[in-house]
Design a protein around this motif. Structure first.
Motif, short mmCIF file in Angstrom:
data_model
loop_
_atom_site.label_atom_id
_atom_site.label_comp_id
_atom_site.label_asym_id
_atom_site.label_seq_id
_atom_site.Cartn_x
_atom_site.Cartn_y
_atom_site.Cartn_z
N GLY A 192 0.82 -1.22 0.00
CA GLY A 192 0.00 0.00 0.00
C GLY A 192 0.84 1.26 0.00
O GLY A 192 0.54 2.22 -0.70
N GLY A 193 1.92 1.27 0.78
CA GLY A 193 2.79 2.44 0.84
C GLY A 193 3.48 2.71 -0.48
O GLY A 193 3.53 3.86 -0.95
N ILE A 194 3.99 1.66 -1.11
CA ILE A 194 4.65 1.84 -2.41
C ILE A 194 3.63 2.27 -3.47
O ILE A 194 3.89 3.17 -4.27
N TRP A 195 2.46 1.65 -3.46
CA TRP A 195 1.42 2.03 -4.42
C TRP A 195 1.03 3.49 -4.23
O TRP A 195 0.84 4.22 -5.20
N GLY A 196 0.92 3.94 -2.99
CA GLY A 196 0.59 5.33 -2.71
C GLY A 196 1.60 6.30 -3.31
O GLY A 196 1.23 7.34 -3.86
N ILE A 197 2.87 5.96 -3.21
CA ILE A 197 3.92 6.80 -3.81
C ILE A 197 3.69 6.94 -5.31
O ILE A 197 3.86 8.01 -5.88
N VAL A 198 3.29 5.85 -5.94
CA VAL A 198 3.08 5.87 -7.40
C VAL A 198 1.86 6.71 -7.78
O VAL A 198 1.91 7.51 -8.71
N VAL A 199 0.74 6.57 -7.06
CA VAL A 199 -0.51 7.21 -7.50
C VAL A 199 -0.79 8.57 -6.89
O VAL A 199 -1.57 9.34 -7.46
N GLU A 200 -0.19 8.88 -5.74
CA GLU A 200 -0.53 10.14 -5.07
C GLU A 200 -0.27 11.32 -6.00
O GLU A 200 0.79 11.43 -6.61
N GLN A 201 -1.26 12.18 -6.09
CA GLN A 201 -1.23 13.37 -6.93
C GLN A 201 -0.93 13.00 -8.40
O GLN A 201 -0.23 13.70 -9.10
#
Length: 182
Positions: A90-99
């Motif tokens: 989830g943390g890595i995916w968040g880095i990819v999709v955030e903003q």
């Protein structure tokens, strides 16, 4: 092993999907509420939210967090994902999709400060995705399959499916609100 195994706030896995999705939505919206509070001092055009209006932002957030919770509920019930593995994915995916990729590309724009943004986003997305699994008493009764690396890749890709569904939900909500507020 679940780190909260002896806690009084454990939930049995009966009606697993409903409970997991509820918890995922609850912690996702809690996270969004914190984002709203963090952005209150910013002018509306500079707020890093789904929408600058807090009420509309939460309404849009329902779709975002709901579809993420659906993905994790299916994966957690079928495969032996742990809170740690969900946290990392989830943390890595968040880095990819955030903003919309802006955080992923932030080291190109902000240099070393971009990596600090990675850490911040990782520590936002990882917990809201991992916390729901902590509430279940004994997931071994679900006869889950051993999680392998390709299941982690599947989870990462399935989250993009949730992202697309959330986007469709948001477009629909924007359309309905436009019709209602016209």
């Amino acid at each position: 092993e679940n780190i909260w195994a002896n806690s009084r706030i454990q939930v049995n896995p009966n009606n697993f999907y409903r409970k997991y999705i509820f918890l995922g939505l609850l912690f996702g919206l809690f996270t969004e509420g914190l984002a709203i509070l963090d952005n209150l001092d910013s002018p509306p055009e500079e707020r890093i939210l789904f929408h600058p209006d807090a009420g509309i932002d939460l309404l849009l957030g329902v779709g975002f967090y709901f579809f993420i919770a659906v993905v994790w509920s299916v994966l957690v019930k079928k495969y032996a994902f742990t809170e740690r593995s969900i946290f990392v994915i989830g943390g890595i995916w968040g880095i990819v999709v955030e903003q919309d990729l802006a955080i992923l590309l932030s080291p190109l724009t902000f240099g070393a400060a971009g990596f600090v943004m990675y850490l911040f986003v990782f520590l936002v997305y990882g917990p809201f995705m991992a916390i729901p699994v902590l509430f279940f008493r004994d997931l071994s009764t679900l006869e889950r399959k051993q999680r392998k690396f390709h299941h982690a890749v599947l989870a990462f890709l399935a989250l993009f499916g949730a992202y697309i569904m959330a986007g469709m939900y948001m477009v629909f909500i924007y359309y309905v609100l436009h019709l209602l507020l016209e």
